[in-house]
Enzyme design. Sequence first.
Site, PDB file in Angstrom:
ATOM      1  CB  CYS A   2      -3.058  -4.506  12.099  1.00  7.66           C
ATOM      2  SG  CYS A   2      -3.488  -5.982  11.191  1.00  7.66           S
ATOM      3  NE  ARG A  27      -1.583   1.618  10.887  1.00  7.83           N
ATOM      4  CZ  ARG A  27      -0.321   1.402  11.246  1.00  7.83           C
ATOM      5  NH1 ARG A  27       0.494   2.412  11.400  1.00  7.83           N
ATOM      6  NH2 ARG A  27       0.124   0.200  11.469  1.00  7.83           N
ATOM      7  CD1 TRP A  71      -3.208  -5.776   5.550  1.00  5.39           C
ATOM      8  CD2 TRP A  71      -4.620  -4.305   4.659  1.00  5.39           C
ATOM      9  NE1 TRP A  71      -2.918  -5.666   4.218  1.00  5.39           N
ATOM     10  CE2 TRP A  71      -3.761  -4.780   3.643  1.00  5.39           C
ATOM     11  CE3 TRP A  71      -5.601  -3.360   4.320  1.00  5.39           C
ATOM     12  CZ2 TRP A  71      -3.840  -4.336   2.324  1.00  5.39           C
ATOM     13  CZ3 TRP A  71      -5.665  -2.930   2.997  1.00  5.39           C
ATOM     14  CH2 TRP A  71      -4.807  -3.407   2.025  1.00  5.39           C
ATOM     15  CG  ASN A  97      -0.682  -4.087  14.683  1.00  7.39           C
ATOM     16  OD1 ASN A  97      -1.841  -4.488  14.675  1.00  7.39           O
ATOM     17  ND2 ASN A  97      -0.362  -2.807  14.588  1.00  7.39           N
ATOM     18  N   GLY A  98       1.381  -7.869  13.557  1.00  6.78           N
ATOM     19  CA  GLY A  98       2.548  -8.700  13.261  1.00  6.78           C
ATOM     20  C   GLY A  98       2.121 -10.082  12.819  1.00  6.78           C
ATOM     21  CD  GLU A 467       6.423   1.422 -12.337  1.00  9.10           C
ATOM     22  OE1 GLU A 467       5.584   1.325 -13.235  1.00  9.10           O
ATOM     23  OE2 GLU A 467       6.160   1.863 -11.201  1.00  9.10           O
ATOM     24  CE  LYS A 471       4.820   5.093 -10.393  1.00  8.05           C
ATOM     25  NZ  LYS A 471       4.427   3.702 -10.391  1.00  8.05           N
ATOM     26  CD  GLU A 474       1.783   7.178 -11.850  1.00 13.25           C
ATOM     27  OE1 GLU A 474       0.559   7.127 -11.667  1.00 13.25           O
ATOM     28  OE2 GLU A 474       2.529   6.200 -11.671  1.00 13.25           O
ATOM     29  CG  HIS A 490      15.296   0.167 -35.073  1.00 14.85           C
ATOM     30  ND1 HIS A 490      15.876  -0.254 -36.244  1.00 14.85           N
ATOM     31  CD2 HIS A 490      15.896  -0.552 -34.084  1.00 14.85           C
ATOM     32  CE1 HIS A 490      16.771  -1.192 -35.989  1.00 14.85           C
ATOM     33  NE2 HIS A 490      16.810  -1.389 -34.673  1.00 14.85           N
ATOM     34  CE  LYS A 589      -2.729   2.966  -4.714  1.00 17.59           C
ATOM     35  NZ  LYS A 589      -1.396   3.047  -5.344  1.00 17.59           N
TER      36      LYS A 589
HETATM   37  C1  F6R Z   1       0.843   3.669 -11.620  1.00 14.66           C
HETATM   38  C2  F6R Z   1      -0.290   2.919 -11.132  1.00 14.66           C
HETATM   39  C3  F6R Z   1      -1.189   2.274 -12.112  1.00 14.66           C
HETATM   40  C4  F6R Z   1      -1.659   0.902 -11.618  1.00 14.66           C
HETATM   41  C5  F6R Z   1      -2.708   0.320 -12.563  1.00 14.66           C
HETATM   42  C6  F6R Z   1      -3.115  -1.070 -12.165  1.00 14.66           C
HETATM   43  O1  F6R Z   1       1.599   4.207 -10.578  1.00 14.66           O
HETATM   44  O2  F6R Z   1      -0.508   2.834  -9.964  1.00 14.66           O
HETATM   45  O3  F6R Z   1      -0.594   2.168 -13.362  1.00 14.66           O
HETATM   46  O4  F6R Z   1      -0.556   0.070 -11.543  1.00 14.66           O
HETATM   47  O5  F6R Z   1      -3.842   1.155 -12.568  1.00 14.66           O
HETATM   48  O6  F6R Z   1      -3.640  -1.081 -10.890  1.00 14.66           O
HETATM   49  P1  F6R Z   1      -3.785  -2.420 -10.058  1.00 14.66           P
HETATM   50  O7  F6R Z   1      -2.416  -2.928  -9.771  1.00 14.66           O
HETATM   51  O8  F6R Z   1      -4.511  -2.012  -8.813  1.00 14.66           O
HETATM   52  O9  F6R Z   1      -4.551  -3.374 -10.894  1.00 14.66           O
END
Ligand code: F6R
Length: 594
Positions: A2, A27, A71, A97-98, A467, A471, A474, A490, A589
Amino acid sequence: MCGIVGYVGYREAQPILLNSLKRLEYRGYDSCGIALQGSIIEVYKDVGRVEELEKMLPPVESKIGIGHTRWATHGKPSQINAHPHLDCSGKIAVVHNGVISNSQSLREQLVGEGHRFLSETDTEVIPHLIEKHYQGNLAQAVEAALGYINGSYSIVVVHTECEELVVARNESPLIIGVGDRENLIASDVPAVLDHTDRVIYLEDGDIGVVSKQGVRIFNNGVAVRREKHRIPWNIEEAQKSGYEHFMLKEIHEQPRVIRDSFRGYIRAIESVVDLGIGKLTHFDNILLLACGTSYYAAWVGKHAIEKLVRVPVMVELASEFNYNDTVLGKTWVIGITQSGETADTLKALKRAKGLGCRTLAIANVVESSVTRIAEQILYVRAGPEISVAATKSFVAQLVTLYLLALSYAIIDTRSRERLITELRILPNKVQQLLNEEEKIAECSKCLAKYENAFFVARGINLPVALEGALKLKEISYIHAEGYAAGELKHGPFALLTSNTPVIAIVAQDDTQETLITNLKEIKARESPLIALAEEGNEEVEKLADRVIWIPRVEPLFSPVLNGVALQLLAYYTARERGCPIDQPRNLAKSVTVE
Ligand code: F6R
């Protein structure tokens, strides 16, 4: 998340409020609205973008008003639930907000006294409480009303009879932009930067009276002085709160995200976690479905649920589940997705539902597509994540999965109390780690020179290693592989040379001894070794070339701290290599195609 804005001054408020709301759009929000003061309060609000709201607005002459981007948390995104909210008389409007944790009981009491509520929001109790206490002095009425409220808030209040706005803050940011014959209010600096670069940051407990001429601030009934700060950033820098990238800003938001993630779910007195999603009966097992980072969070969740609930948990990549013949019986299927739009996860959940399974979605984006597929929804409270690389949503997913495990845990009361206490101090531990980020940045300088790396771990931290590798690849474009520490010999040993660094997570649990043996094997191949280990682990210190020290934590929750450390390692490595961190090449995203 928000956003709040307010204006009082010599100019027309409407265009200024709309422009300020646009400055907060980064945001993320689902609905928006403004209220302008006249003989009555004119409120205009709707779901959708500020631009759309602007098109439907008649020009209203007023020099004082408030605005909000919402939001959704309490109640779905809708026109009724959008802010501002009014009291019964229509003379008082509030943006907030909150989260107000005792809103339900306040609402029942106010309804009993004859107040009429329109929305499902927690916010609406505020204008009604102010109305109840108003006797001609708005600031006094706000102070009295806030005395009944538990939770976090930043609010701006406008009244038809007052030439000033009243603002208040508790655990939710609020600033005043100081202008010349005008003042602005906002939850975030970018909203005021078009008009002024002088800003007052309110502190918890502050109540402010903001007029065209000036600002008076009180705390506990006593007048206080708050310094004016000059903001040296442009709009774009301000949206990142001064951080160089959204990713770094989002990494730093994680202590707050963890606190938000368990707010309202832990009944502290009884040490009980209640997510409001019913009992875990009639199920033989659980299937967790997700992609990418969410999949690794799910995998950590498997460890936590199996340990605490003693129910078999399967984890599958949603993209593979659609082509597998996984045997589902009395299976509870849980899809985990930050965006709520990932095509593979949506398809997998639909398929599971079609096979007659009960479905739950754990999502971050409110009202996203997944909420129309799963029968039940549990929102993680990461807030909008702008950087393509997931960081704070991963940690919010982990905390939500821990809460899920704790809510069904078959453990004695003392163990439950201990785990809940540990969970509650997790934000401080993450902050401790963030305070040491310079040391991680130093390790990154060394890692940035290589083109290949391995991330290894065992047990509950294995998905965190994967993970960490995701990170790094990517955002820094270094080829990285996450591997079970015991599996290197192995096959992948063939790749270990002095040019292949290995990043190892050494958790303080039953995997430690064997993992240290694995580290010795790795060192024998001359690979540069970076270890993540708990403070004071001398054995690891002797073995590794560099150690990233992790604050001591309950082993079950160590994935959170190790995850944050690896986010920082990836971030600083990518920065060292000059990569476009927030928008890595070829990535989006939300992945809305299979
Ligand atoms: C990596 C990343 C992606 C998402 C994946 C699933 O940093 O962001 O691997 O985790 O595309 O996305 P969601 O969680 O939105 O289903």
